[in-house]
Motif scaffolding. Structure first.
Motif, PDB file in Angstrom:
ATOM      1  N   LYS A 160      54.312  36.948 -68.528  1.00  0.00           N
ATOM      2  CA  LYS A 160      55.191  37.077 -69.691  1.00  0.00           C
ATOM      3  C   LYS A 160      56.051  38.332 -69.614  1.00  0.00           C
TER       4      LYS A 160
ATOM      5  N   VAL B 281      53.992  30.472 -75.558  1.00  0.00           N
ATOM      6  CA  VAL B 281      55.271  30.177 -74.917  1.00  0.00           C
ATOM      7  C   VAL B 281      55.388  28.682 -74.637  1.00  0.00           C
TER       8      VAL B 281
ATOM      9  N   SER C 254      55.903  26.581 -77.703  1.00  0.00           N
ATOM     10  CA  SER C 254      57.292  26.645 -78.148  1.00  0.00           C
ATOM     11  C   SER C 254      58.189  25.740 -77.305  1.00  0.00           C
ATOM     12  N   VAL C 255      57.947  25.698 -75.993  1.00  0.00           N
ATOM     13  CA  VAL C 255      58.741  24.837 -75.123  1.00  0.00           C
ATOM     14  C   VAL C 255      58.512  23.366 -75.475  1.00  0.00           C
TER      15      VAL C 255
ATOM     16  N   GLU D  33      60.611  22.565 -78.451  1.00  0.00           N
ATOM     17  CA  GLU D  33      62.029  22.427 -78.136  1.00  0.00           C
ATOM     18  C   GLU D  33      62.311  21.082 -77.460  1.00  0.00           C
TER      19      GLU D  33
ATOM     20  N   ASP E   4      65.865  25.786 -66.895  1.00  0.00           N
ATOM     21  CA  ASP E   4      65.024  26.943 -67.119  1.00  0.00           C
ATOM     22  C   ASP E   4      64.116  26.690 -68.316  1.00  0.00           C
ATOM     23  N   LEU E   5      62.994  27.376 -68.325  1.00  0.00           N
ATOM     24  CA  LEU E   5      62.027  27.206 -69.413  1.00  0.00           C
ATOM     25  C   LEU E   5      62.594  27.626 -70.760  1.00  0.00           C
ATOM     26  N   THR E   6      63.644  28.429 -70.747  1.00  0.00           N
ATOM     27  CA  THR E   6      64.240  28.915 -71.996  1.00  0.00           C
ATOM     28  C   THR E   6      65.326  27.983 -72.536  1.00  0.00           C
ATOM     29  N   ALA E   7      65.511  26.816 -71.927  1.00  0.00           N
ATOM     30  CA  ALA E   7      66.564  25.893 -72.369  1.00  0.00           C
ATOM     31  C   ALA E   7      66.383  25.509 -73.824  1.00  0.00           C
ATOM     32  N   ARG E   8      67.489  25.412 -74.543  1.00  0.00           N
ATOM     33  CA  ARG E   8      67.483  25.034 -75.952  1.00  0.00           C
ATOM     34  C   ARG E   8      67.556  23.513 -76.086  1.00  0.00           C
TER      35      ARG E   8
END
Length: 372
Positions: free
Chosen positions: A59, A220, A223-224, A227, A325-329
């Motif tokens: 993280k 994390v 949350s993914v 989303e 990416d794992l942070t994609a919205r």
């Protein structure tokens, strides 16, 4: 255990006695496959302190430091206990052939000490281990090898259940690609998951089981999942989301998620389900990607840790899906899902990949033993 089905299945079918030497957490899975079980090594991966530290490193610092810590430090540190147990047991009952996971460093050493024929079975971590071998793993093992009067640590010849170029930029020494098999019980789809009556595309989502065991990663990954599920709720598809013990809370606590079209479950028999779905949103673990190939299901890879980000990129480059990416919205996710569902070239590429995978030679245990 599923990562070794391509070894245990053929060995049993060819009439050999197969024994698994592993920590006790694998006992149940060994018995489900009809494999004799012997406890060896420790359940250190279940240690909350280990999980907490590894998750925090990922993280705070990202995947490369995580890999160096877990595979370049922790795994070599645990090799001594596994090697001790195996040397003791194998002196009493000597196996004819050792096929050990590529990450089972203690088993490699034990086989070398006892002059047993040994192969490393690629469980997906082969590329990570090769990247770290000279700089981290071999130096960390040198002292242990010297204690057992052994030379410089080397990986045994590698077995891998996929064409070598799929996952390796530089092939490992003496790599042998063999046909992939799956345990029979994992190929049967429960009736409750049969959605054949629906005319909407069916998307399957799973980010694996490892990350939910790490407290720092669990939030994390949760949350993914949210989303992804929010993105799927906004397009014309059905979805099955396999999320372990996170599943019970995912739909009920997020107003963006439309149930029952997006159905969260704890577990599914993934190889069976992937024969019936139109897209797989995955963490891009090796076994999951090969399940997708054998189900001819395009993927949207969202790699989390270890080999997964590189795997997702490799499959995207081969036209077998896309990577995010794992942070994609949610907007990015829904756009990618829609694009893959709308383009038949991804499915065609998967059909071709499945044909290539099925043409690999079967694993012949006797021939393997005689080749050493």
């Amino acid at each position: 255990m599923s990562a070794l089905d391509y070894v245990t299945g053929p060995a049993l079918e060819q009439g050999h006695d197969v024994a698994l030497y592993a920590p006790r957490i694998f006992r149940r899975e060994a018995r489900r496959r009809g494999v004799e079980f012997h406890r060896a090594g420790t359940d250190w991966t279940c240690d909350p302190a280990v999980q907490q530290t590894a998750g925090e490193i990922w993280k705070e610092s990202g995947n490369p430091p995580f890999n160096r810590y877990v595979f370049g430090e922790l795994w070599p540190d645990q090799a001594a206990a596994k090697a001790h147990d195996l040397i003791t047991m194998w002196r009493r009952e000597r196996p004819d052939l050792v096929i050990a996971e590529c990450s089972d460093l203690g088993a490699h050493l034990a086989a070398k000490v006892l002059d047993l024929p040994v192969f490393a079975a690629d469980n997906g971590l082969g590329p990570v281990l090769l990247d770290l071998w000279d700089t981290d793993i071999a130096p960390a093992l040198t002292s242990l090898y010297k204690q057992h009067s052994q030379d410089t640590p080397l990986l045994p010849a590698m077995l891998t259940p996929a064409p070598v170029p799929w996952f390796y930029r530089t092939p490992p020494p003496a790599a042998r690609a063999v046909r992939r098999t799956v345990a029979e019980f994992r190929t049967v789809l429960p009736e409750r998951l049969d959605r054949s009556a629906s005319c909407r595309p069916l998307v399957y989502v799973s980010l694996g089981t490892l990350t939910t065991a790490m407290p720092s990663l669990r939030a994390v990954v949760e949350s993914v999942y949210r989303e992804i599920m929010a993105a799927l709720s906004g397009i014309g598809c059905d979805a099955i989301v396999s999320a372990g013990d996170l599943a019970q809370d995912l739909p009920s606590t997020d107003p963006r998620i439309e149930a029952p079209r997006v159905d969260a479950v704890e577990h599914v028999r993934q190889p069976a389900l992937l024969r019936h779905v139109d897209l797989f949103v995955t963490h891009a673990g090796r076994a999951s990607l090969l399940d997708a190939v054998q189900g001819t299901t395009p993927v949207l890879g969202m790699g989390v840790l270890a080999d997964q980000p590189d795997n997702a990129g490799a499959f995207a480059r081969r036209g077998l899906g896309r990577a995010l990416d794992l942070t994609a919205r949610p907007g990015e996710i829904s756009d990618a899902v829609t694009a893959v569902l709308a383009d038949s070239h991804y499915r065609d590429a998967m059909i071709a990949a499945d044909a290539e995978l099925s043409q690999l030679p079967p694993l012949d245990i006797r021939e393997l033993r005689d080749s050493v």
